[in-house]
Write a protein that holds these residues in place. Structure first.
Motif, PDB file in Angstrom:
ATOM      1  N   TYR A 276      22.665  49.869  62.309  1.00 47.54           N
ATOM      2  CA  TYR A 276      22.123  48.960  63.292  1.00 47.54           C
ATOM      3  C   TYR A 276      20.912  48.190  62.488  1.00 47.54           C
ATOM      4  O   TYR A 276      20.291  48.847  61.683  1.00 47.54           O
ATOM      5  N   ALA A 277      20.852  47.113  62.736  1.00 41.37           N
ATOM      6  CA  ALA A 277      19.839  46.248  62.037  1.00 41.37           C
ATOM      7  C   ALA A 277      18.625  46.744  62.623  1.00 41.37           C
ATOM      8  O   ALA A 277      18.455  47.214  63.916  1.00 41.37           O
ATOM      9  N   ASP A 278      17.458  46.667  62.130  1.00 38.11           N
ATOM     10  CA  ASP A 278      16.019  47.108  62.689  1.00 38.11           C
ATOM     11  C   ASP A 278      16.007  46.573  63.879  1.00 38.11           C
ATOM     12  O   ASP A 278      15.194  46.927  64.757  1.00 38.11           O
ATOM     13  N   SER A 279      16.118  45.306  64.057  1.00 37.99           N
ATOM     14  CA  SER A 279      15.450  44.357  64.932  1.00 37.99           C
ATOM     15  C   SER A 279      16.381  44.821  66.450  1.00 37.99           C
ATOM     16  O   SER A 279      15.752  44.290  67.503  1.00 37.99           O
ATOM     17  N   VAL A 280      17.375  45.639  66.416  1.00 36.59           N
ATOM     18  CA  VAL A 280      18.246  45.930  67.451  1.00 36.59           C
ATOM     19  C   VAL A 280      18.221  47.280  67.930  1.00 36.59           C
ATOM     20  O   VAL A 280      18.687  47.843  68.928  1.00 36.59           O
TER      21      VAL A 280
END
Length: 118
Positions: free
Chosen positions: A59-63
């Protein structure tokens, strides 16, 4: 050829949830790494989440902690459960299938719009 069709996008209030689906059809000649990407106006397309044939996720850190990617191989469908949505999640979300057989075997769906707004 492989076709990918996204669905489930729409308008949701901040803090709400949506579940995106990506249905695959056609000639699937390999077991691909499936992914979700998104592109907001004026931005580059960015990785949101991926899942391998063995079920490993990234996952992307933002999600992280808010989104969950999953799949049903029998139904040939990949899902993205999105919780605690923020305005910055607003984008067109694209499904991707990477068969790791070269650039010609990397496929994209048409995209589905997700808008997070009051």
């Amino acid at each position: 050829q492989v076709q990918l069709v996204e669905s489930g996008g729409g308008l949701v209030q901040p803090g709400g949830s949506l579940r995106l689906s990506c249905a695959a059809s056609g000639s699937i000649i390999s077991m691909p790494v499936m992914g979700w990407y998104r592109q907001a106006p004026g931005n580059r397309r960015e990785l949101v989440a991926t899942i391998t044939n063995g079920g490993s996720t990234n996952y992307a850190d933002s999600v992280k902690g808010r989104f969950t990617i999953s799949k049903d191989n029998t139904k040939k469908t990949v899902y993205l459960q999105m919780n605690m949505l923020k305005s910055e999640d607003t984008a067109v979300y694209y499904c991707n299938a990477d068969m790791k057989l070269g650039p010609q075997y990397n496929f994209w769906g048409q995209g589905t719009q997700v808008t997070v707004s009051s």
